[in-house]
Design an enzyme around this catalytic site. Structure first.
Site, PDB file in Angstrom:
ATOM      1  N   ASP A 305      26.288  13.018  35.893  1.00  0.00           N
ATOM      2  CA  ASP A 305      25.462  12.207  36.796  1.00  0.00           C
ATOM      3  C   ASP A 305      24.888  11.023  36.001  1.00  0.00           C
ATOM      4  OD1 ASP A 305      23.688  12.769  39.587  1.00  0.00           O
ATOM      5  OD2 ASP A 305      22.699  11.538  38.068  1.00  0.00           O
ATOM      6  N   ASN A 313      20.622   0.004  41.202  1.00  0.00           N
ATOM      7  CA  ASN A 313      20.632  -0.569  42.560  1.00  0.00           C
ATOM      8  C   ASN A 313      19.386  -1.412  42.812  1.00  0.00           C
ATOM      9  OD1 ASN A 313      23.058   0.422  43.518  1.00  0.00           O
ATOM     10  ND2 ASN A 313      22.174   2.336  44.229  1.00  0.00           N
ATOM     11  N   ASP A 322      27.827  -0.546  42.748  1.00  0.00           N
ATOM     12  CA  ASP A 322      29.235  -0.247  43.060  1.00  0.00           C
ATOM     13  C   ASP A 322      30.156  -0.635  41.898  1.00  0.00           C
ATOM     14  OD1 ASP A 322      28.545   0.740  45.472  1.00  0.00           O
ATOM     15  OD2 ASP A 322      29.452  -0.846  46.688  1.00  0.00           O
ATOM     16  N   GLU A 352      26.420   9.112  42.598  1.00  0.00           N
ATOM     17  CA  GLU A 352      26.755   8.840  41.194  1.00  0.00           C
ATOM     18  C   GLU A 352      27.059  10.128  40.461  1.00  0.00           C
ATOM     19  OE1 GLU A 352      24.013   9.735  42.267  1.00  0.00           O
ATOM     20  OE2 GLU A 352      22.394   9.818  40.825  1.00  0.00           O
TER      21      GLU A 352
END
Ligand SMILES: Nc1nc2c(ncn2[C@@H]2O[C@H](COP(=O)(O)OP(=O)(O)OP(=O)(O)O)[C@@H](O)[C@H]2O)c(=O)[nH]1
Length: 433
Positions: A305, A313, A322, A352
């Site tokens: 992760d 973000n 992305d 993620e």
């Protein structure tokens, strides 16, 4: 004439357009380049064409030629361009039978009537087919050398890579040695093993979704074609055939295989990263599990992760997030799919989070692999659209126990991942039984 202003991307193929109507030429250029696969170099007359090809600056993948130019009214461009080994499609406003025959004897790919937008679409799809064909290996099976050579000649015009076999036995050997063959064109009457027996044998190993088999035989043999199709043949061409029909049937069969492959890809892969999706991870993972447990190798499940991904973000925008996911996906494909002697499986589970099924001789080997990956991610520069370099870290939880099923192992790997986050992130935590 300005040939220098075109920007060539490394992967795009170059198309030569010879057309005196500037308007039509522009429409073609825009439509062809919108595919993202091609760049167009256009000239308006024969004189400019001669200069361009003499310069030998570009290697053209295909040519689109107007047969009536003011300085070459009788199709002179055709022989000139073909002499430069550029597979070409011609534009014409009218077509009679003798000219149509000439097209194929000359080695042209196709003709297009200048009628309107539908024909421009046809040209674009034709170019895409040619591009796709250059990645397709075709096997031509016939005991007659002259027929093999004629069919090969036709297929090469359409950019296929052609292999040859002299009978069914030879064909089976070739398919085994060249697993990339996805189209077989076979005659029926051959010594040693005929076309029907070959089709039967091929279909045992290669489904109609993986390989197209097209039979070819003398006209009028309806029983044979029915028998062939029942055995799993994809299509049947009567000899002698019109070249146009031959190409249409082959392209239709290859279009079908392409669609099936696309659907398979969409059903099994994560859209953003191209990695396996969760559902496919279980499908492949269970197969790998049974195969490798028998061999006495150890299986591990790991969850990875990205740390504080929300901040990526929040600080740089969702598109930047992305980009990081995509680049990480490429890194995982390179390290766990491309060169994968052990058949490790990796998938994006969502967000993620990534899941691994690892096969190794012992737990230390798995730890080593994942620690190397963690360090690799820490060093990786993720390049955003504005050129800004971003760095991220990842936490990994690994669980190994030979007796657990995949789902229970994932639950345990998740606990290990939670510990890695609790311990300060950017680390690997191992839980074992
Ligand atoms: N850009 C992008 N973001 C996604 C995608 N899927 C999930 N996310 C984001 O991933 C973030 C996950 O955040 P959290 O679960 O809070 O975890 P985190 O910030 O990584 O923190 P830790 O896991 O505790 O280190 C959320 O902001 C989601 O919106 C995706 O496909 N693209």
């Amino acid at each position: 004439m300005d040939f220098g202003s075109v920007m060539y991307s490394k992967s795009s193929k170059q198309i030569l357009v010879v057309e005196d109507s500037v308007m039509f030429s522009r429409i073609l250029k825009r439509s062809i380049e919108s595919t993202g696969d091609f760049t167009v170099v256009a000239v308006e007359n024969f004189a400019d064409l001669k200069v361009l090809l003499a310069e030998k600056k570009q290697q053209f993948f295909a040519g689109l030629l107007d047969v009536n130019l003011p300085d070459a009214p009788n199709g002179e461009v055709i022989d000139f361009v073909l002499a430069h080994n550029i597979p070409s499609v011609i534009f014409t406003s009218k077509l009679d039978d003798s000219f149509r025959k000439k097209i194929y004897t000359k080695g042209l790919v196709d003709y297009v009537l200048k009628e309107g937008p539908a024909n421009v679409e046809y040209v674009v799809s034709l170019l895409s087919q040619l591009k796709r064909n250059s990645d397709i290996d075709v096997l031509v099976v016939d005991d007659s050398a002259s027929i093999r050579s004629y069919i090969k000649h036709l297929l090469v015009i359409y950019q296929f890579n052609v292999l040859e076999a002299v009978d069914g036995i030879d064909a089976l050997r070739m398919v085994k040695e060249n697993p990339s063959i996805s189209l077989v064109l076979t005659d029926f009457n051959m010594p040693n093993m005929d076309g029907l027996a070959l089709t039967k044998a091929l279909r045992r190993e290669h489904s109609s979704q993986q390989m197209a088999i097209i039979g070819m035989s003398a006209f009028g043999n309806n029983q044979l074609s029915a028998h062939f199709l029942k055995l799993g043949g994809s299509d049947f061409i009567n000899k002698p055939f019109l070249e146009e029909e031959f190409f249409c049937r082959i392209n239709q069969n290859m279009d079908l295989l392409e669609h099936i492959n696309k659907l398979k890809f969409l059903a099994t892969r994560d859209f953003l990263t191209g990695l396996f999706n969760r559902r496919h991870f279980f499908e492949v993972g269970n197969k790998v599990l049974t195969r490798y447990e028998k061999k006495g190798l150890q299986i591990g499940i790991a969850l990875l992760d990205i740390d504080h991904f929300k901040k990526v973000n929040d600080n740089y925008g969702h598109d930047a997030g992305d980009i990081v996911l995509r680049q990480l996906g490429a890194l995982l494909i390179e390290n766990f799919e491309a060169d994968n002697a052990n058949h490790d499986v990796v998938a994006r589970f969502g967000g993620e989070e990534f899941c691994f099924l690892l096969v190794a001789e012992n737990t230390e080997q798995m730890q080593q692999k994942l620690s190397t990956l963690r360090a690799h991610i820490e060093k990786e520069r993720f390049v955003l659209n504005d050129g800004f370099n971003l760095q991220v870290t990842a936490s990994i939880g690994l669980f190994t126990d030979p007796s657990l099923d995949i789902e229970s192992a994932i639950t345990m790997a998740d606990k290990a991942l939670y510990q890695a986050k609790e311990n300060g992130r950017n680390q690997l935590v191992l839980l074992d039984s």
